[in-house]
Design an enzyme around this catalytic site. Structure first.
Site, PDB file in Angstrom:
ATOM      1  N   SER A  26      57.840   5.835  58.492  1.00 57.48           N
ATOM      2  CA  SER A  26      58.686   4.807  58.053  1.00 57.48           C
ATOM      3  C   SER A  26      58.649   4.155  56.619  1.00 57.48           C
ATOM      4  CB  SER A  26      58.462   3.548  58.940  1.00 57.48           C
ATOM      5  OG  SER A  26      58.462   3.753  60.454  1.00 57.48           O
ATOM      6  N   ASP A  32      57.884   2.152  53.808  1.00 59.12           N
ATOM      7  CA  ASP A  32      56.574   1.658  53.388  1.00 59.12           C
ATOM      8  C   ASP A  32      55.466   1.936  53.867  1.00 59.12           C
ATOM      9  OD1 ASP A  32      57.930  -0.288  51.834  1.00 59.12           O
ATOM     10  OD2 ASP A  32      58.089  -1.610  53.319  1.00 59.12           O
ATOM     11  N   THR A  49      61.059  13.608  52.854  1.00 57.37           N
ATOM     12  CA  THR A  49      62.200  12.933  53.645  1.00 57.37           C
ATOM     13  C   THR A  49      61.970  11.774  54.028  1.00 57.37           C
ATOM     14  OG1 THR A  49      61.159  13.630  55.815  1.00 57.37           O
ATOM     15  CG2 THR A  49      62.249  15.347  54.683  1.00 57.37           C
ATOM     16  N   LYS A  82      46.737   4.263  54.487  1.00 54.70           N
ATOM     17  CA  LYS A  82      46.110   2.721  54.239  1.00 54.70           C
ATOM     18  C   LYS A  82      44.943   2.506  54.743  1.00 54.70           C
ATOM     19  CE  LYS A  82      51.019   1.680  53.157  1.00 54.70           C
ATOM     20  NZ  LYS A  82      51.938   0.549  52.774  1.00 54.70           N
ATOM     21  N   LEU A 119     111.118  21.172  64.997  1.00 51.40           N
ATOM     22  CA  LEU A 119     111.716  20.216  65.931  1.00 51.40           C
ATOM     23  C   LEU A 119     112.485  21.190  66.882  1.00 51.40           C
ATOM     24  CD1 LEU A 119     112.599  17.188  63.987  1.00 51.40           C
ATOM     25  CD2 LEU A 119     110.871  17.333  65.891  1.00 51.40           C
ATOM     26  N   SER A 128     115.928  22.831  65.895  1.00 48.43           N
ATOM     27  CA  SER A 128     115.934  23.010  64.432  1.00 48.43           C
ATOM     28  C   SER A 128     116.524  24.559  64.094  1.00 48.43           C
ATOM     29  CB  SER A 128     114.590  23.021  63.757  1.00 48.43           C
ATOM     30  OG  SER A 128     113.658  23.785  64.432  1.00 48.43           O
ATOM     31  N   LYS A 158     114.762  27.705  65.358  1.00 45.77           N
ATOM     32  CA  LYS A 158     113.793  28.672  65.478  1.00 45.77           C
ATOM     33  C   LYS A 158     114.406  29.925  66.363  1.00 45.77           C
ATOM     34  CE  LYS A 158     111.142  26.045  67.568  1.00 45.77           C
ATOM     35  NZ  LYS A 158     111.926  24.823  67.794  1.00 45.77           N
ATOM     36  N   SER A 159     114.939  29.777  67.421  1.00 45.69           N
ATOM     37  CA  SER A 159     115.352  30.831  68.366  1.00 45.69           C
ATOM     38  C   SER A 159     116.430  31.502  67.769  1.00 45.69           C
ATOM     39  CB  SER A 159     115.781  30.323  69.759  1.00 45.69           C
ATOM     40  OG  SER A 159     114.552  29.932  70.410  1.00 45.69           O
ATOM     41  N   SER A 206     105.365  24.049  68.721  1.00 43.69           N
ATOM     42  CA  SER A 206     104.058  23.971  68.256  1.00 43.69           C
ATOM     43  C   SER A 206     103.796  22.765  67.197  1.00 43.69           C
ATOM     44  CB  SER A 206     103.493  25.127  67.764  1.00 43.69           C
ATOM     45  OG  SER A 206     104.519  25.536  66.828  1.00 43.69           O
TER      46      SER A 206
END
Lengths: 325, 642
Positions: free
Chosen positions: B32, B34, B111, B166, B467, B470, B472-473, B540
């Site tokens: 820890s 300290d 660490t 300590k 969209l 648009s 595509k096909s 998509s």
């Protein structure tokens, strides 16, 4: 200078200190073997995952080891990246000739970049001071070069044992598009699984020798017969004493104080950089064995001879955040 | 300063400092805030002469300026490298230190103990063989002690030193030491450590660090350094056969083809049979090449280049193994993870998973439970926060080869990477495959390239996204006509036709759309394997889905085409009356109206579908496609291209 091409590592006629019979060289210890394999693994990872890597060549002993490891990593192929030297124009003359001979002997593309703006502005280590000189000629020069050629990964020979802030650097160290290093925002580096992802314009600095110590480097050089700049070996050289450091008068650009006279002293260099900023040490070490013995008995650190580190508190970390290696 | 001259007086002969065998021990220190970690490491460096005079001078100056130890040297300052740490007095990152003694070389990862930095401890532990766990003798065991022990055990560390530090501040009290030792033994029960060594010490004053302390005559064990020099960590824990993740395909010219990498387990010799774990091709080792000459055999840790007897394609990321000792090959696995991301880990999110040399898209498909560090008990969880440890199920886009982490650290360890910030968000430790486990693909001799060669073309998937309405096909149809006329072997996959058959069971919410795209991409990939040029027309709408589709293909086999038409234009055209339906509320999740469309950020081809006729667009696309599909079949080096 001859470079061994592969298994037939021959002694070197030009560098008497390296003219060690192959049989006489110590075999690689398991520890060095492990470090070697780790560095090779890191280099292959970069070659596989980055579009345009480059290997920064600073001509020092660590760079010499790094070049040698790169040849091993990709054999029988040649390393799939060029070498690049960011030249401040104040390197030792012997470094420059060694650099050119090395690139030629290995038939390896070498890019030499000088920050011409800095030259035009008349920046030099004497009038501008070491801090400004380093910032402009080295840090800015490096950034310019990386941007100009669009490199996305740059190998450096830095070791973690060199300096406190380097001890915390990753092996794959991320840089923002403006080349800044953020020590508070480093990626955790787990096992040997390196996260090589970067965004547009960002880049990675990669340090394959991270886990090597100065002693490892010299023992590896001895074991593998790797040529290094002769300045590492003791010889009579003209020096003047400046602020407690022995500075070699390497050319006529060095301004001498009234009455100051260079003296011939038997010295060598533990690290190499710009000659006006690199202190020599008194030494009789003329062979690699001598150097290792001297190192083991040494009570001062490697970077002690570097003027730039002592400029101010935490100077290295500040330089690194700004983009210095 | 008395301490300095005392230690320097003990300077050993130089030769004695050269380690004889240079065996290496990598360890971490944890505790820890300290507890005195940095102080302890500073002390170890100092006492092993790893600190030079000029560094000591700087240290003395620093100690006076910002030190916390009065007139004494503050050893922590030697280690706390970064400026901010020196000012705040805490270690915020992992620092590596190097020192050696005549018996051994050491790499220490210091660490941090602060709770929010647990990820750094896991990082340090991942490469360590031993952990020093610091306990403040006054405070006793804390939550952090338990957490650190747990992480150490999880990460495969088998050797523990409990440094009861300590001890001077509790008056070198033996009873206190015995109590804490017993407390720790209880805490560590069930964590499976091979050795636990409790040592009472004072890092600040050097008691039992490298010399036995006169103040603890009741303690008869070794000093810390003595223990570190002699502890046997030889047992490597590798319980798998030969493993060789291919890192880089080594091809200097046509006459040489080798596979470079580091052996990750077992040994291999020239003549041995090997098989590629993922793709299932068999061959034998013809040569083991290194710069220093060929080897007869190679074993774990060796970085070599393997040449196989047969010409088979082994991409980076595949793993060469021996046929009889195969790893798991699966796309579903259970794993422990240490979460390191700022965002919560939740089931369903997509990441990149890197294991060995392989990087693939993956997602956390389920969170099984989280581990409570207080009780070491298991609690059900739906998310994991920063520093949480949990067991999860991971699904990778394509099958990966792996071993259980407990059997092989090198082939069972992975990281998860955020796809957008590129941050490393988790350390992962594979447990076991789920689902179909013992399915090992057979490598067929007639492959994609052979099939394509017969057709004299290079296969390609052309993915049209945009969209609804648009075009595509229409473009897909025109493009296929043109390719067909040129004598190309083609196929078209269209969203609507797939939804009438293969995908008839799917709806239109985000998950169903993802599955729709996944199936379409997988069919397209099979067609590319068959040597065809496949034109895919799918709305998509999500970037993630399209990225996953691309990831199924080798580099260069996938062409993303953005058919870009503004919403108003598409709604105006509305060839199927869908926009009208959506506006009237008849269609709930319609892209562009009720659901967002994420346009591609960097498509391979960008078609301005509002500014040109479909014929012109198809011509434009054909020019790009022709360049891709002519010439020899491409050689795919990494099928998991991202």
């Amino acid at each position: 200078m001859t470079y061994p091409l592969r298994a037939d590592l021959a002694g070197d006629a030009d560098l008497s200190a390296l003219a060690v019979d192959r049989e006489a060289r110590p075999a690689l210890s398991p520890h060095l073997k492990r470090l070697e394999a780790e560095a090779i693994h890191i280099m292959r990872e970069v070659a596989a995952e980055f579009a345009k890597p480059v290997m920064l060549y600073s001509i020092g002993k660590d760079s010499s080891v790094m070049l040698h490891l790169a040849r091993k990593a990709f054999f029988p192929s040649k390393p799939p990246f060029p070498l690049m030297h960011v030249d401040t124009t104040w390197k030792f003359r012997e470094m420059i000739s060694f650099r050119d001979e090395t690139a030629k002997a290995l038939d390896w593309e070498l890019i030499v970049h000088v920050n011409e703006e800095g030259v035009a502005r008349g920046v030099d280590p004497f009038r501008s001071g070491s801090a400004v000189h380093t910032q402009v000629m080295k840090t800015e020069g490096l950034k310019q070069a990386l941007d100009r050629w669009g490199f996305d990964a740059a190998f450096g020979g830095a070791r973690r044992d060199e300096e406190k802030s380097r001890a915390k650097e990753r092996i794959f160290s991320h840089r923002t598009a403006s080349h800044a290093w953020d020590p508070r925002n480093q990626r955790p580096e787990l096992w040997r699984v390196f996260n090589t992802r970067i965004g547009p314009g960002e880049s990675m600095r990669v340090f394959p020798l991270s886990n090597w110590t100065e002693l490892d480097v010299w023992q590896y050089i001895a074991a593998e017969g790797i040529p290094v700049v002769p300045l590492y070996f003791a010889a009579e050289r003209p020096v003047v004493k400046r602020n407690g450091a022995l500075i070699m008068v390497d050319d006529e650009r060095m301004p001498l104080d009234p009455g100051e006279q260079p003296e011939l002293r038997r010295v060598r260099f533990r690290t190499l950089g710009c000659y006006p900023l690199t202190g020599a040490i008194r030494s009789d070490a003329t062979t690699l064995d001598d150097i290792v013995a001297e190192l083991l008995a040494s009570k001062v650190s490697e970077r002690q001879g570097r003027v730039i580190d002592q400029d101010e508190q935490s100077s290295m970390e500040r330089k690194k955040r700004e983009g210095y290696f | 300063m008395a301490v300095l001259s005392l230690a320097r007086a003990a300077d050993a002969h130089a030769a004695d400092l050269l380690p004889a065998d240079r065996g290496l021990l990598r360890f971490i220190t944890c505790g820890s805030v300290d507890d005195g970690k940095s102080t302890l490491i500073g002390r170890l460096l100092f006492e092993t002469h790893a600190v030079f005079d000029d560094q000591l001078v700087a240290l003395e100056a620093d100690s006076r300026r910002v030190g916390t130890t009065g007139d004494d040297i503050d050893f922590a300052l030697l280690v706390d490298g970064l400026e901010q740490e020196r000012e705040q007095g805490i270690t915020i990152d992992v620092a590596h230190r190097y020192f050696s003694t005549p018996r051994r070389s050491f790499i220490v990862a210091d660490t941090p103990g602060h709770e929010q930095y647990t990820r750094n401890m896991a990082t340090g532990a991942s490469n360590a063989e031993l952990a020093i766990i610091l306990v403040d003798a006054r405070k006793g065991l804390l939550t952090q002690t338990r957490r650190h022990s747990l992480i150490a055990a999880l990460m495969g560390i088998r050797h523990i030193v409990v440094a009861i530090n300590k001890i001077d501040l509790v008056g070198y009290d033996e009873a206190r030491f015995r109590t804490l030792t017993a407390d720790y033994a209880r805490l560590a029960e069930g964590l499976g450590f091979a050795s636990i060594a409790p040592i009472p010490l004072s890092a600040r004053f050097g008691d039992n660090v490298s010399t036995a302390s006169a103040a603890t005559p009741w303690y008869e064990g070794p000093t810390l350094l003595g223990h570190l020099e002699t502890v046997d960590v030889e047992e490597t824990g590798v319980r798998t056969g030969f493993r060789f993740p291919v890192q880089w395909v080594n091809r200097p010219d046509q006459s040489f083809r080798g596979f470079s990498g580091t052996v990750a387990g077992g040994t291999i010799a020239v003549g041995d049979a090997v098989v590629t774990a993922v793709s299932g091709h068999q061959s034998r080792i013809a040569r083991i090449v290194t710069f220093d000459g060929d080897l007869e055999r190679a074993s774990a840790g060796d970085a070599v280049t393997l040449v196989l007897a047969d010409e088979i394609d082994v991409p980076r990321g595949d793993v060469l193994v021996t046929p009889r000792e195969r790893p798991s090959v699966a796309s579903r696995l259970s794993a422990d993870i240490v979460w390191m991301g700022e965002d919560l880990a939740v089931a369903g999110r997509s990441y990149l998973l890197k294991i060995g040399t392989r990087t693939v898209p993956a997602r956390i498909s389920a969170i099984d439970h989280t581990l409570d560090v207080e009780t070491l008990g298991i609690t059900p969880a739906v998310s994991l926060g920063l520093n949480a440890i949990g067991q999860v199920e991971i699904e990778t886009l394509v099958p990966i080869a792996f071993d259980a982490y407990a059997d092989n650290r090198a082939t069972g360890a992975f990281i998860l990477i955020d796809r957008f910030t590129h941050a490393t968000v988790a350390a992962g430790l594979a447990r076991e495959a789920r689902g179909a486990t013992n399915v090992h693909r057979h490598g067929f001799d007639v492959d994609r390239d052979a099939r394509a060669a017969l057709k004299r073309q290079r296969p390609l998937a052309i993915w049209l996204t945009g969209l609804p309405g648009s075009g595509k096909s229409t473009i897909a149809n025109l493009l296929e006509r043109k390719l067909h006329a040129l004598g190309r072997h083609t196929a078209v996959l269209d969203g609507d036709s797939l939804r009438q058959g293969l995908n008839a069971d799917l709806g239109f919410d985000a998950a169903a759309r993802a599955e729709n795209v996944r199936r379409a991409a997988e069919v397209a990939r099979l067609m590319v394997d068959a040597g065809l040029i496949v034109i895919c027309a799918f709305v998509s709408p999500f970037r993630d889905d399209r990225a996953n589709a691309r990831a199924r293909f080798a580099d260069g086999d996938f062409l993303e085409v953005f058919v870009d038409a503004p919403l108003e234009v598409c709604a105006e055209r509305d060839p199927k009356g869908l926009y009208a339906g959506a506006r009237e509320g008849r269609i709930a999740t319609f892209t562009g109206v009720g659901q967002a469309y994420e346009p591609p950020l960097s498509p391979d081809v960008h078609l301005d579908a509002a500014g040109a006729e479909a014929h012109a667009l198809a011509e434009q696309l054909l020019a790009v496609v022709e360049r891709r599909i002519t010439g020899a079949a491409g050689n795919s080096e990494d099928s998991a291209a991202l």
